[in-house]
Design an enzyme around this catalytic site. Sequence first.
Site, PDB file in Angstrom:
ATOM      1  N   ARG A 170       0.862  -1.179   0.000  1.00 16.71           N
ATOM      2  CA  ARG A 170       0.000   0.000   0.000  1.00 16.71           C
ATOM      3  C   ARG A 170       0.904   1.237   0.000  1.00 16.71           C
ATOM      4  NH1 ARG A 170      -0.333   2.130   5.164  1.00 16.71           N
ATOM      5  NH2 ARG A 170       0.528   0.827   6.816  1.00 16.71           N
ATOM      6  N   ARG A 174      -3.113  10.691   0.894  1.00 13.43           N
ATOM      7  CA  ARG A 174      -3.878  11.487   1.846  1.00 13.43           C
ATOM      8  C   ARG A 174      -4.582  12.623   1.100  1.00 13.43           C
ATOM      9  NH1 ARG A 174       0.108  12.934   6.454  1.00 13.43           N
ATOM     10  NH2 ARG A 174       0.015  10.743   7.046  1.00 13.43           N
ATOM     11  N   ARG A 247      20.397  -4.999   1.510  1.00 13.31           N
ATOM     12  CA  ARG A 247      20.880  -3.799   0.857  1.00 13.31           C
ATOM     13  C   ARG A 247      21.703  -3.042   1.883  1.00 13.31           C
ATOM     14  NH1 ARG A 247      21.680  -2.639  -4.073  1.00 13.31           N
ATOM     15  NH2 ARG A 247      20.900  -0.511  -4.011  1.00 13.31           N
ATOM     16  N   ARG A 279      18.747  10.498  -0.783  1.00 11.29           N
ATOM     17  CA  ARG A 279      18.271  11.637   0.004  1.00 11.29           C
ATOM     18  C   ARG A 279      19.432  12.408   0.598  1.00 11.29           C
ATOM     19  NH1 ARG A 279      15.281   8.814   5.266  1.00 11.29           N
ATOM     20  NH2 ARG A 279      16.990   7.490   5.926  1.00 11.29           N
ATOM     21  N   GLU A 299      22.969  10.095   1.249  1.00 12.29           N
ATOM     22  CA  GLU A 299      22.785   8.669   1.514  1.00 12.29           C
ATOM     23  C   GLU A 299      22.744   7.909   0.192  1.00 12.29           C
ATOM     24  OE1 GLU A 299      19.155   6.353   3.569  1.00 12.29           O
ATOM     25  OE2 GLU A 299      20.102   7.855   4.865  1.00 12.29           O
ATOM     26  N   TYR A 347      12.812  -5.582   8.785  1.00  8.81           N
ATOM     27  CA  TYR A 347      13.065  -4.161   9.011  1.00  8.81           C
ATOM     28  C   TYR A 347      12.117  -3.667  10.094  1.00  8.81           C
ATOM     29  CZ  TYR A 347      13.832   0.769   8.481  1.00  8.81           C
ATOM     30  OH  TYR A 347      14.152   2.069   8.746  1.00  8.81           O
ATOM     31  N   ASP A 349      10.957  -0.518  12.816  1.00  4.80           N
ATOM     32  CA  ASP A 349      11.077   0.838  13.327  1.00  4.80           C
ATOM     33  C   ASP A 349      11.509   0.754  14.787  1.00  4.80           C
ATOM     34  OD1 ASP A 349      10.359   2.261  11.024  1.00  4.80           O
ATOM     35  OD2 ASP A 349       8.225   1.977  11.419  1.00  4.80           O
TER      36      ASP A 349
END
Length: 370
Positions: A170, A174, A247, A279, A299, A347, A349
């Site tokens: 997804r 917004r 990666r 970025r 980066e 991964y 958070d």
Amino acid sequence: MYDYLIVGAGLFGSVFAYEAKKRGKKCLVIDKRNHIAGNIYTENIEGINVHQYGAHIFHTNNKKIWDYVNQFTEFNRYTNSPVANYKGKLYNLPFNMNTFHKLWGVVTPDEAKRKIEEQRKASGIRHPKNLEEQAISLVGTDIYEKLIKGYTEKQWGRSAKDLPAFIIKRLPVRFTFDNNYFNDRYQGIPINGYTEIIDKMLAGIDVELNCDFFQNRDRLEGLAKKIVFTGMIDQYYYYKFGPLEYRSLKFETKVLEDTSNYQGNAVVNYTDRETPFTRIIEHKHFEFGNQEKTIITKEYPAEWKTGDEPYYPINDEHNTQTYKKYKELAEQEKDVIFGGRLARYQYYDMHQVIGAALVAVEKEFNPSNS
């Protein structure tokens, strides 16, 4: 003799060590790097807290996790509002009414929805077979071409047509003028940097840095009754089923002595394919800094090879099946606890790492409640 040898002084290992110490256990924490805090390590350089391993913004909806981490530090009110730079044109992220107005000149949510729906239908994609088709079927061709394709291909080092569709299950779309990237209730940056959190967690606990578990395995395994392992699970088992893929990232950090404000935002993503980095981070903006100089980090995504730092697991079908074999071995261990992104090949958070560590603590010390 220690109760626990904790391999890795990052967030998972440090939370476990802190909680074990509270329960009267003796821990030895080791890390192969020359500092604590793992990838959330921040270093104060000329008054600016530099995120040495990429931007880290703490966010969660879980009040228990928020209260837990706030016992170690005070957070500021930073809100993550990244900007995308596509060939010199700037767009707000996540995709919202500001983005759609810049792209198409639309003013109302209904206009934006119609535009996206038109492009979805025109694509003719009904059953997405790869990431490109999945993204277009979700947000249309304009957003995909300008804000997803180049960034994603740089990040993964592969054509979007060669990446599985499930990577983008997804996309945040917004239909409001809201540039806050996260929907979470709690969000911010530690006022004194992330390293302070880990430093407080590890207070009074034995820590050995520049210590590679695999180069000292025989000696270290004999020091404790149990091991908390946060490194690469395939390496722990001597790559028995083959290596897992990742990666990696390379960081290029510069102090700009004559510039007080380089880009006006903490994070700017470069979404075209030609720009080699994904970025630029301008660290002072995480903390509303007004120093006369600034520090930026570019980066660069990179192919991972043995010896490089692994950052993002490649959770395709091959790697998922390989990890399952290692997981089965890990579940049979009675004296080893596996945790963190490398040991779980996932991964996470930061709030998820803390949550997982607290679950591991509960299971270890209160097994009847877990």
